[in-house]
Design a protein around this motif. Structure first.
Motif, PDB file in Angstrom:
ATOM      1  N   VAL A 294       0.781  -0.937   0.263  1.00 49.60           N
ATOM      2  CA  VAL A 294       0.029   0.040   0.362  1.00 49.60           C
ATOM      3  C   VAL A 294       0.893   1.324   0.233  1.00 49.60           C
ATOM      4  O   VAL A 294       1.333   1.650   1.017  1.00 49.60           O
ATOM      5  CB  VAL A 294      -0.684  -0.431   0.977  1.00 49.60           C
ATOM      6  CG1 VAL A 294      -1.655   1.292   1.146  1.00 49.60           C
ATOM      7  CG2 VAL A 294      -1.299  -1.698   1.291  1.00 49.60           C
ATOM      8  N   ARG A 295       0.889   2.136  -0.731  1.00 49.00           N
ATOM      9  CA  ARG A 295       1.455   3.122  -1.168  1.00 49.00           C
ATOM     10  C   ARG A 295       0.213   4.152  -0.337  1.00 49.00           C
ATOM     11  O   ARG A 295      -1.029   4.280  -1.473  1.00 49.00           O
ATOM     12  CB  ARG A 295       1.681   3.574  -2.634  1.00 49.00           C
ATOM     13  CG  ARG A 295       3.298   2.849  -2.705  1.00 49.00           C
ATOM     14  CD  ARG A 295       3.915   2.584  -3.879  1.00 49.00           C
ATOM     15  NE  ARG A 295       4.908   2.304  -4.166  1.00 49.00           N
ATOM     16  CZ  ARG A 295       5.045   1.108  -4.169  1.00 49.00           C
ATOM     17  NH1 ARG A 295       3.890   0.302  -5.351  1.00 49.00           N
ATOM     18  NH2 ARG A 295       5.924   0.041  -4.929  1.00 49.00           N
ATOM     19  N   LEU A 296       0.643   6.070  -0.425  1.00 45.30           N
ATOM     20  CA  LEU A 296      -0.454   6.502   0.925  1.00 45.30           C
ATOM     21  C   LEU A 296       0.578   7.518   0.020  1.00 45.30           C
ATOM     22  O   LEU A 296       1.569   8.250   0.691  1.00 45.30           O
ATOM     23  CB  LEU A 296      -0.555   6.554   1.512  1.00 45.30           C
ATOM     24  CG  LEU A 296      -1.413   7.986   2.491  1.00 45.30           C
ATOM     25  CD1 LEU A 296      -2.643   7.686   1.440  1.00 45.30           C
ATOM     26  CD2 LEU A 296      -1.657   8.385   3.991  1.00 45.30           C
ATOM     27  N   TYR A 297      -0.127   8.828  -0.510  1.00 46.83           N
ATOM     28  CA  TYR A 297       0.712   9.689  -1.142  1.00 46.83           C
ATOM     29  C   TYR A 297      -0.099  11.172  -1.272  1.00 46.83           C
ATOM     30  O   TYR A 297      -1.180  10.877  -1.319  1.00 46.83           O
ATOM     31  CB  TYR A 297       0.719   9.987  -2.956  1.00 46.83           C
ATOM     32  CG  TYR A 297       1.133   8.654  -3.579  1.00 46.83           C
ATOM     33  CD1 TYR A 297       2.257   8.682  -4.032  1.00 46.83           C
ATOM     34  CD2 TYR A 297       0.779   7.721  -4.317  1.00 46.83           C
ATOM     35  CE1 TYR A 297       3.400   8.053  -4.809  1.00 46.83           C
ATOM     36  CE2 TYR A 297       1.627   6.154  -4.641  1.00 46.83           C
ATOM     37  CZ  TYR A 297       3.143   6.639  -5.099  1.00 46.83           C
ATOM     38  OH  TYR A 297       3.311   5.725  -5.792  1.00 46.83           O
ATOM     39  N   ARG A 298       0.907  11.652  -0.180  1.00 44.17           N
ATOM     40  CA  ARG A 298       0.209  12.841   0.364  1.00 44.17           C
ATOM     41  C   ARG A 298       1.105  14.133  -0.337  1.00 44.17           C
ATOM     42  O   ARG A 298       2.145  14.096  -0.271  1.00 44.17           O
ATOM     43  CB  ARG A 298       0.024  13.057   2.147  1.00 44.17           C
ATOM     44  CG  ARG A 298      -0.525  11.983   2.057  1.00 44.17           C
ATOM     45  CD  ARG A 298      -0.807  12.376   3.982  1.00 44.17           C
ATOM     46  NE  ARG A 298      -1.179  13.350   4.151  1.00 44.17           N
ATOM     47  CZ  ARG A 298      -1.052  13.544   5.409  1.00 44.17           C
ATOM     48  NH1 ARG A 298      -0.822  13.271   6.699  1.00 44.17           N
ATOM     49  NH2 ARG A 298      -1.248  14.628   5.286  1.00 44.17           N
ATOM     50  N   ASP A 299       0.666  15.554   0.414  1.00 43.84           N
ATOM     51  CA  ASP A 299       1.418  16.799  -0.540  1.00 43.84           C
ATOM     52  C   ASP A 299       1.876  17.106   0.783  1.00 43.84           C
ATOM     53  O   ASP A 299       1.253  16.816   2.056  1.00 43.84           O
ATOM     54  CB  ASP A 299       0.024  17.928  -0.292  1.00 43.84           C
ATOM     55  CG  ASP A 299       0.209  17.834  -1.726  1.00 43.84           C
ATOM     56  OD1 ASP A 299       0.613  17.376  -3.089  1.00 43.84           O
ATOM     57  OD2 ASP A 299      -0.777  18.484  -2.953  1.00 43.84           O
ATOM     58  N   VAL A 300       3.331  16.996   0.760  1.00 50.34           N
ATOM     59  CA  VAL A 300       4.710  17.268   1.629  1.00 50.34           C
ATOM     60  C   VAL A 300       5.246  17.947   1.847  1.00 50.34           C
ATOM     61  O   VAL A 300       5.567  19.008   0.050  1.00 50.34           O
ATOM     62  CB  VAL A 300       4.871  15.794   2.412  1.00 50.34           C
ATOM     63  CG1 VAL A 300       4.474  14.701   2.515  1.00 50.34           C
ATOM     64  CG2 VAL A 300       6.196  15.589   0.956  1.00 50.34           C
TER      65      VAL A 300
END
Length: 197
Positions: A68-74
């Motif tokens: 599982v990959r979770l992409y967020r704005d960082v």
């Protein structure tokens, strides 16, 4: 994953890659609804295992690995930064990254980092973690400061000289210019320190 994002109130985009089962595996047709449970921790990121179970007349259980990959704005650095420099608006931007791989943590808003100092040299496009930053000093050694001491019934202000650098919230040594005594005071703002009474 959707439940985790809702429960944590997180905005993000996820990708789930389920590993292939062994083609030699032979399972009986299940005459009941299959149940699926996550075997991994409460944070379903990285490598996870899902237990699929049939509780029918010919019960069976199979464990299915997935990633599982979770992409967020960082917050990332836009150009190389030296150690000890205050972060300016042009030094950082927001970019999408897989947060499951960010073991040192991350920040999600540029406002969280502006004015803080870097604790190490950083390279362009590097994700900014909390340990890369420290509060910038607002009082420098030798600065003239206002020492304030307050209680419920009295409020006293006197001139002082900082004997060390200090960031907001830090305690530093200060010389009271009226009495010559050296005291410890907490930095509250640029040029301002406070003594506990």
């Amino acid at each position: 994953m959707e439940e985790y994002l809702q429960r944590s109130n997180i905005q993000g985009r996820s990708e789930i890659q389920v590993s292939r089962l062994d083609p030699r595996l032979r399972l009986a047709q299940c005459d009941k609804e299959l149940t699926a449970n996550l075997e991994s921790p409460a944070q379903p990121l990285g490598r996870v295992t899902v237990r699929i179970r049939c509780d029918g007349s010919a019960p069976w259980t199979v464990y299915v690995p997935a990633h599982v990959r979770l992409y967020r704005d960082v917050v990332v650095v836009t150009r190389p930064l030296r150690r000890g420099v205050p972060v300016q608006p042009a030094d950082v931007t927001v970019a999408e990254r897989d947060v499951g791989t960010l073991n040192q943590g991350f920040l999600t808003a540029t406002e969280q980092v502006l004015g803080q100092k870097t604790t190490r040299a950083l390279v362009a496009d590097q994700v900014l973690a909390p340990l890369h930053l420290q509060q910038a000093e607002v009082v420098s050694k030798g600065d003239h400061v206002v020492i304030s001491a307050a209680s419920t019934s009295i409020n006293v202000r006197m001139p002082g000289e900082a004997l060390a650098n200090g960031a907001p919230g830090e305690q530093i040594r200060v010389r009271n210019l009226s009495s010559g005594r050296v005291i410890r005071a907490r930095v509250t703002a640029p040029g301002q320190v406070q003594v506990e009474m």
